[in-house]
Design an enzyme around this catalytic site. Structure first.
Site, PDB file in Angstrom:
ATOM      1  N   CYS A  99       0.857  -1.187   0.000  1.00  0.00           N
ATOM      2  CA  CYS A  99       0.000   0.000   0.000  1.00  0.00           C
ATOM      3  C   CYS A  99       0.893   1.237   0.000  1.00  0.00           C
ATOM      4  O   CYS A  99       1.854   1.296   0.777  1.00  0.00           O
ATOM      5  CB  CYS A  99      -0.896   0.002   1.239  1.00  0.00           C
ATOM      6  SG  CYS A  99      -1.962   1.445   1.354  1.00  0.00           S
ATOM      7  N   HIS A 141      -9.119  -3.695  -1.634  1.00  0.00           N
ATOM      8  CA  HIS A 141      -8.081  -2.922  -0.928  1.00  0.00           C
ATOM      9  C   HIS A 141      -8.415  -1.428  -0.960  1.00  0.00           C
ATOM     10  O   HIS A 141      -8.373  -0.747   0.070  1.00  0.00           O
ATOM     11  CB  HIS A 141      -6.716  -3.197  -1.588  1.00  0.00           C
ATOM     12  CG  HIS A 141      -5.593  -2.398  -1.014  1.00  0.00           C
ATOM     13  ND1 HIS A 141      -4.570  -2.959  -0.290  1.00  0.00           N
ATOM     14  CD2 HIS A 141      -5.331  -1.062  -1.053  1.00  0.00           C
ATOM     15  CE1 HIS A 141      -3.743  -1.999   0.102  1.00  0.00           C
ATOM     16  NE2 HIS A 141      -4.169  -0.839  -0.352  1.00  0.00           N
ATOM     17  N   GLU A 142      -8.777  -0.927  -2.161  1.00  0.00           N
ATOM     18  CA  GLU A 142      -9.109   0.507  -2.275  1.00  0.00           C
ATOM     19  C   GLU A 142     -10.421   0.819  -1.552  1.00  0.00           C
ATOM     20  O   GLU A 142     -10.569   1.889  -0.956  1.00  0.00           O
ATOM     21  CB  GLU A 142      -9.202   0.929  -3.745  1.00  0.00           C
ATOM     22  CG  GLU A 142      -7.953   0.682  -4.576  1.00  0.00           C
ATOM     23  CD  GLU A 142      -6.672   1.177  -3.946  1.00  0.00           C
ATOM     24  OE1 GLU A 142      -6.712   2.116  -3.124  1.00  0.00           O
ATOM     25  OE2 GLU A 142      -5.614   0.608  -4.265  1.00  0.00           O
ATOM     26  N   HIS A 145      -9.982   1.683   1.941  1.00  0.00           N
ATOM     27  CA  HIS A 145      -9.601   3.085   2.192  1.00  0.00           C
ATOM     28  C   HIS A 145     -10.837   3.986   2.271  1.00  0.00           C
ATOM     29  O   HIS A 145     -10.825   5.003   2.967  1.00  0.00           O
ATOM     30  CB  HIS A 145      -8.671   3.606   1.087  1.00  0.00           C
ATOM     31  CG  HIS A 145      -7.269   3.072   1.166  1.00  0.00           C
ATOM     32  ND1 HIS A 145      -6.473   3.211   2.267  1.00  0.00           N
ATOM     33  CD2 HIS A 145      -6.518   2.389   0.258  1.00  0.00           C
ATOM     34  CE1 HIS A 145      -5.294   2.653   2.045  1.00  0.00           C
ATOM     35  NE2 HIS A 145      -5.294   2.140   0.836  1.00  0.00           N
TER      36      HIS A 145
HETATM   37 ZN    ZN Z   1      -3.691   1.164  -0.042  1.00  0.00          ZN
END
Ligand code: ZN
Length: 177
Positions: A99, A141-142, A145
């Site tokens: 990341c 993963h995004e 966020h």
């Molecule tokens: Zn990330």
């Protein structure tokens, strides 16, 4: 654009939906271009707006083979605004992730095999996409966020964290040019 590093409040804060009527606004379109350029500069294969200190629900998925991910499949970058997960597999798989906001480390993270997503494109049109395998992993993963998480929040076993250099030596066969 500066990339937020783990510990910054913006990375722990759920993102806010973008108002649909603002998507075609030139200021917002410029932001999208800058976010894409920032991701490419950093050799990222995905990025989310909170990673550049912007609280809006925007992400880019842009898998391609690069020095950080030599085996990534190639695709045209896709901008997803206000993405919503509508379905995902019960089956999961484990893979090592990095990341831009967690420099120097990789984490072995369990993710769904596939995910289905509703979102708005950069011209404001509603879209549907099904991502599988590595692309599903980048999306999830995004998406983390956008809900105020990073991969570190999935870690329950310290054996699932590795220094990036150690990971490269262990798993990347070809020396990097
Ligand atoms: Zn990330």
């Amino acid at each position: 654009m500066k990339i937020a590093q783990v510990g910054e409040e913006v990375l722990k804060t759920p993102a806010l939906s973008v108002q649909e009527e603002l998507i075609t606004d030139p200021e917002f379109q410029t932001f999208l271009d800058n976010l894409l350029a920032c991701m490419l500069d950093a050799n990222g294969i995905g990025i989310a707006a909170p990673q550049v200190f912007d609280p809006r629900a925007v992400m880019i998925i842009a898998s391609r083979a690069n020095p950080r991910y030599p085996d990534a499949p190639d695709m045209q970058p896709e901008i997803l605004i206000n993405p919503k997960v509508t379905a995902h597999s019960d089956n999961t798989c484990w893979e090592w992730e990095g990341c831009l906001s967690v420099p120097g480390l990789r984490g072995n993270i369990e993710r769904a095999d596939w995910v289905e997503v509703d979102y708005l494109s950069r011209d404001g049109n509603p879209k549907f996409v099904r991502y599988e395998g590595f692309l599903a992993r980048i999306f999830l993963h995004e998406y983390d966020h956008l809900i105020g998480k990073t991969w570190l929040d999935h870690i329950t076993d310290s054996n699932h964290i590795m220094a990036n250099d150690v990971w490269m030596a262990k798993f990347v066969m070809q020396p990097q040019a």
